[in-house]
Design a protein around this motif. Structure first.
Motif, PDB file in Angstrom:
ATOM      1  N   LYS A  13       0.926  -1.321   0.103  1.00 29.89           N
ATOM      2  CA  LYS A  13       0.028  -0.065   0.008  1.00 29.89           C
ATOM      3  C   LYS A  13       0.770   1.051  -0.074  1.00 29.89           C
ATOM      4  N   ASP A  14       0.761   2.256  -0.892  1.00 30.19           N
ATOM      5  CA  ASP A  14       1.304   3.298  -1.117  1.00 30.19           C
ATOM      6  C   ASP A  14       3.051   3.228  -0.941  1.00 30.19           C
ATOM      7  N   GLY A  15       3.361   2.180  -1.839  1.00 29.50           N
ATOM      8  CA  GLY A  15       4.692   1.782  -1.966  1.00 29.50           C
ATOM      9  C   GLY A  15       5.404   1.189  -0.766  1.00 29.50           C
ATOM     10  N   GLN A  16       4.666   0.615   0.222  1.00 26.28           N
ATOM     11  CA  GLN A  16       5.025  -0.018   1.373  1.00 26.28           C
ATOM     12  C   GLN A  16       4.535  -1.401   1.481  1.00 26.28           C
ATOM     13  N   LEU A  17       5.560  -2.084   2.307  1.00 29.65           N
ATOM     14  CA  LEU A  17       4.951  -3.871   2.183  1.00 29.65           C
ATOM     15  C   LEU A  17       4.843  -3.810   3.720  1.00 29.65           C
ATOM     16  N   PHE A  18       3.784  -4.713   3.878  1.00 26.73           N
ATOM     17  CA  PHE A  18       3.229  -4.867   5.256  1.00 26.73           C
ATOM     18  C   PHE A  18       4.103  -6.281   6.014  1.00 26.73           C
ATOM     19  N   ALA A  19       4.816  -6.241   7.003  1.00 29.13           N
ATOM     20  CA  ALA A  19       5.131  -7.277   7.459  1.00 29.13           C
ATOM     21  C   ALA A  19       4.999  -7.484   8.934  1.00 29.13           C
ATOM     22  N   THR A  20       4.929  -8.740   9.222  1.00 28.78           N
ATOM     23  CA  THR A  20       4.904  -9.038  10.619  1.00 28.78           C
ATOM     24  C   THR A  20       5.907  -9.788  11.727  1.00 28.78           C
TER      25      THR A  20
END
Length: 128
Positions: A13-20
């Motif tokens: 989203k918006d050029g960013q990756l979601f990581a956990t």
């Protein structure tokens, strides 16, 4: 060697990756793509939608299969199907993970990724 079949969500989203960040097990504190095991009778897409609801209280739309990672951990073989996902509803609330971050291209190597996830991180870099 036992094979574990899992799915993972690549949420950008918006050029960013979601990581956990994992909060349990042998790889506690390591970072990963959210997801989990495919239960008997589920398609990979159904499993991924269920896992994201259970782990993050969020509904996702599961898009294209980006990559399948085949990785041998000492205890088992992992077959991980990684799908591009978009958020449909929810706020990505952590229910099982220790932490989460949105990472831009330059931050991808700032966290300690699980060994199997490293292959897809490099593929995702080109998408950011």
């Amino acid at each position: 060697m036992q094979t574990k079949k899992v799915v993972a969500a690549v949420i950008i989203k918006d050029g960013q990756l979601f990581a956990t960040q994992r909060g349990y097990g042998n790889y506690k504190d390591w970072w990963e793509f959210p997801g989990g095991k495919i239960e008997p009778g589920e398609t990979p897409q159904e499993a991924l939608r269920r896992e994201i609801r259970e782990e993050l209280a969020t509904t996702v739309s599961v898009g294209e299969l980006l990559y399948t990672v085949e990785y041998d951990y000492p205890e088992f073989h992992l077959s991980m199907q990684c799908f591009r996902c978009t958020i449909e509803a929810g706020e990505l609330t952590l229910l099982e993970h220790e932490a989460a971050r949105w990472l831009d291209k330059d931050e991808l190597q700032s966290v300690q990724w699980l060994p199997a996830d490293i292959a897809i991180v490099e593929k995702v870099r080109a998408m950011l």
